[in-house]
Design an enzyme around this catalytic site. Structure first.
Site, PDB file in Angstrom:
ATOM      1  N   SER A 146       0.876  -1.185   0.000  1.00 25.84           N
ATOM      2  CA  SER A 146       0.000   0.000   0.000  1.00 25.84           C
ATOM      3  C   SER A 146       0.906   1.226   0.000  1.00 25.84           C
ATOM      4  CB  SER A 146      -0.822  -0.012   1.300  1.00 25.84           C
ATOM      5  OG  SER A 146      -1.458   1.229   1.522  1.00 25.84           O
ATOM      6  N   TYR A 159      -2.033  -1.377  10.360  1.00 30.12           N
ATOM      7  CA  TYR A 159      -2.006  -1.493   8.890  1.00 30.12           C
ATOM      8  C   TYR A 159      -0.670  -0.983   8.349  1.00 30.12           C
ATOM      9  CZ  TYR A 159      -4.003  -1.126   4.134  1.00 30.12           C
ATOM     10  OH  TYR A 159      -4.274  -1.249   2.793  1.00 30.12           O
TER      11      TYR A 159
HETATM   12  P1  NAD Z   1     -11.657  -5.920   0.170  1.00 27.46           P
HETATM   13  O1  NAD Z   1     -12.196  -5.808   1.560  1.00 27.46           O
HETATM   14  O2  NAD Z   1     -12.505  -5.553  -0.991  1.00 27.46           O
HETATM   15  O3  NAD Z   1     -11.148  -7.417  -0.105  1.00 27.46           O
HETATM   16  C1  NAD Z   1     -10.407  -8.106   0.849  1.00 27.46           C
HETATM   17  C2  NAD Z   1     -10.368  -9.571   0.465  1.00 27.46           C
HETATM   18  O4  NAD Z   1      -9.636 -10.262   1.476  1.00 27.46           O
HETATM   19  C3  NAD Z   1     -11.767 -10.216   0.410  1.00 27.46           C
HETATM   20  O5  NAD Z   1     -11.781 -11.168  -0.625  1.00 27.46           O
HETATM   21  C4  NAD Z   1     -11.866 -10.903   1.770  1.00 27.46           C
HETATM   22  O6  NAD Z   1     -12.762 -12.011   1.780  1.00 27.46           O
HETATM   23  C5  NAD Z   1     -10.424 -11.347   1.957  1.00 27.46           C
HETATM   24  N1  NAD Z   1     -10.068 -11.636   3.332  1.00 27.46           N
HETATM   25  C6  NAD Z   1     -10.200 -10.843   4.423  1.00 27.46           C
HETATM   26  N2  NAD Z   1      -9.771 -11.517   5.505  1.00 27.46           N
HETATM   27  C7  NAD Z   1      -9.344 -12.724   5.074  1.00 27.46           C
HETATM   28  C8  NAD Z   1      -8.789 -13.864   5.726  1.00 27.46           C
HETATM   29  N3  NAD Z   1      -8.574 -13.902   7.044  1.00 27.46           N
HETATM   30  N4  NAD Z   1      -8.482 -14.928   4.967  1.00 27.46           N
HETATM   31  C9  NAD Z   1      -8.718 -14.950   3.627  1.00 27.46           C
HETATM   32  N5  NAD Z   1      -9.234 -13.898   2.961  1.00 27.46           N
HETATM   33  C10 NAD Z   1      -9.540 -12.811   3.696  1.00 27.46           C
HETATM   34  O7  NAD Z   1     -10.283  -5.103   0.215  1.00 27.46           O
HETATM   35  P2  NAD Z   1      -9.393  -4.463  -0.956  1.00 27.46           P
HETATM   36  O8  NAD Z   1      -9.502  -3.011  -0.813  1.00 27.46           O
HETATM   37  O9  NAD Z   1      -9.622  -5.127  -2.247  1.00 27.46           O
HETATM   38  O10 NAD Z   1      -7.943  -4.841  -0.413  1.00 27.46           O
HETATM   39  C11 NAD Z   1      -7.139  -5.846  -0.985  1.00 27.46           C
HETATM   40  C12 NAD Z   1      -5.692  -5.603  -0.588  1.00 27.46           C
HETATM   41  O11 NAD Z   1      -5.253  -4.354  -1.133  1.00 27.46           O
HETATM   42  C13 NAD Z   1      -5.475  -5.511   0.918  1.00 27.46           C
HETATM   43  O12 NAD Z   1      -4.259  -6.133   1.258  1.00 27.46           O
HETATM   44  C14 NAD Z   1      -5.395  -4.012   1.147  1.00 27.46           C
HETATM   45  O13 NAD Z   1      -4.652  -3.714   2.297  1.00 27.46           O
HETATM   46  C15 NAD Z   1      -4.701  -3.569  -0.104  1.00 27.46           C
HETATM   47  N6  NAD Z   1      -4.905  -2.162  -0.412  1.00 27.46           N
HETATM   48  C16 NAD Z   1      -6.143  -1.655  -0.612  1.00 27.46           C
HETATM   49  C17 NAD Z   1      -6.283  -0.297  -0.901  1.00 27.46           C
HETATM   50  C18 NAD Z   1      -7.607   0.327  -1.154  1.00 27.46           C
HETATM   51  O14 NAD Z   1      -7.650   1.562  -1.270  1.00 27.46           O
HETATM   52  N7  NAD Z   1      -8.686  -0.395  -1.286  1.00 27.46           N
HETATM   53  C19 NAD Z   1      -5.156   0.507  -0.989  1.00 27.46           C
HETATM   54  C20 NAD Z   1      -3.904  -0.048  -0.772  1.00 27.46           C
HETATM   55  C21 NAD Z   1      -3.791  -1.389  -0.492  1.00 27.46           C
END
Ligand code: NAD
Length: 264
Positions: A146, A159
């Protein structure tokens, strides 16, 4: 004609039932990769995702429900992958959760879960994936860090710690595999409008009495100079590049795609 960059290869995308992970899975499938989905959600919806991806891109798909905070379940996921596909060529460590609170108010169990899911799970998948990747002298490990793997923000201690840790793990994995056909890199997105970020939009709307649209703009204005969200498709395209031959000397980077967030 469908692209064939990854035809015959298999990619695990953790947390691919939603958001960025789902975008990554679809981008890799569009290049011909078989996809092992993982993550939580409604069983019928997950079965539909699998079927849609298989049909749309002509690839094999499978699903394993491992809770990525639990080492024995991650081991079971890898045993399943070995049995079904012979091994994993690409591992995208994407599963992640967020919680926002100041350090002195941060719930201890939330800290533990964030470190387990956002950081330790990538250690487990990497240790389990590397023997197969080294043996065939080809592999790609892509860690979804991130902008918070590069800079901090108040209220996000666990985080930010996990994502900085993930960038560190990426560098060490890249060094240990530097003379092989295996690469490890991190992708560092800014805000992407997924369920994880929508929760922060909702909290902002509630706190400041804003509409959904106003809260989105306010969140972006705080951090992301472009004023626009990054999309899962844009991140998927970067993952595809990292899987390509052209990227074989890209090793240990923490590549931000963040609308200018960390340039400030
Ligand atoms: P999201 O909540 O849409 O998706 C998260 C996914 O992780 C889902 O499929 C959920 O079921 C799964 N998950 C959660 N806990 C779990 C567990 N214990 N075991 C297995 N699966 C699990 O989130 P997102 O925004 O798509 O985030 C995805 C990744 O990208 C994360 O690592 C997040 O930190 C990173 N990220 C997101 C953003 C953003 O702005 N959305 C920015 C930077 C980084």
């Amino acid at each position: 004609m469908a692209s064939t960059l990854l035809r015959g290869k298999t990619a695990l995308v953790t947390g691919s039932t939603s958001g960025i992970g789902l975008g990554m899975a679809r981008s890799l499938a569009a290049e011909g990769a078989n996809i092992l989905f993982n993550g939580f959600g409604d069983a019928a919806e997950i079965a539909q995702l699998q079927a849609d991806t298989a049909r749309e891109f002509g690839v094999q798909t499978a699903y394993h429900n491992a809770d990525m905070s639990k080492a024995p379940e991650i081991e079971a996921l890898f045993a399943f992958a070995a049995d079904k596909f012979g091994g994993l060529d690409v591992v995208v460590n994407n599963a992640g959760i967020q919680h926002v609170a100041n350090v002195e108010d941060f719930p201890v169990e939330k800290w533990d879960s964030i470190i387990a899911i956002n950081l330790t799970s990538a250690f487990h998948t990497s240790r389990l994936a590397l023997p197969f990747m080294r043996k065939q002298n080809w592999g790609r490990i892509i860690n979804l860090a991130s902008a918070h793997g590069l800079v901090g923000s108040a209220g996000k201690s666990a985080y930010v710690a996990a994502k900085h840790g993930l960038v560190g793990l990426t560098k060490v994995t890249a060094l240990e595999t530097a003379q092989t056909g295996v690469t490890a890199n991190a992708i560092c997105p800014g805000f992407v409008l997924t369920p994880l970020v929508q929760k922060q939009v909702d909290a902002r709307a509630l706190k400041d009495g804003l509409s959904n649209d106003e809260a989105k703009k306010a969140l972006l204005a705080d951090k992301q100079p472009s004023g626009e969200f990054v999309t899962p498709e844009e991140l998927g395209a970067l993952a595809v590049f990292l899987c390509s031959d052209a990227a074989k000397q890209v090793r240990g980077v923490a590549w931000n795609m963040d609308g200018g967030w960390v340039a400030q």
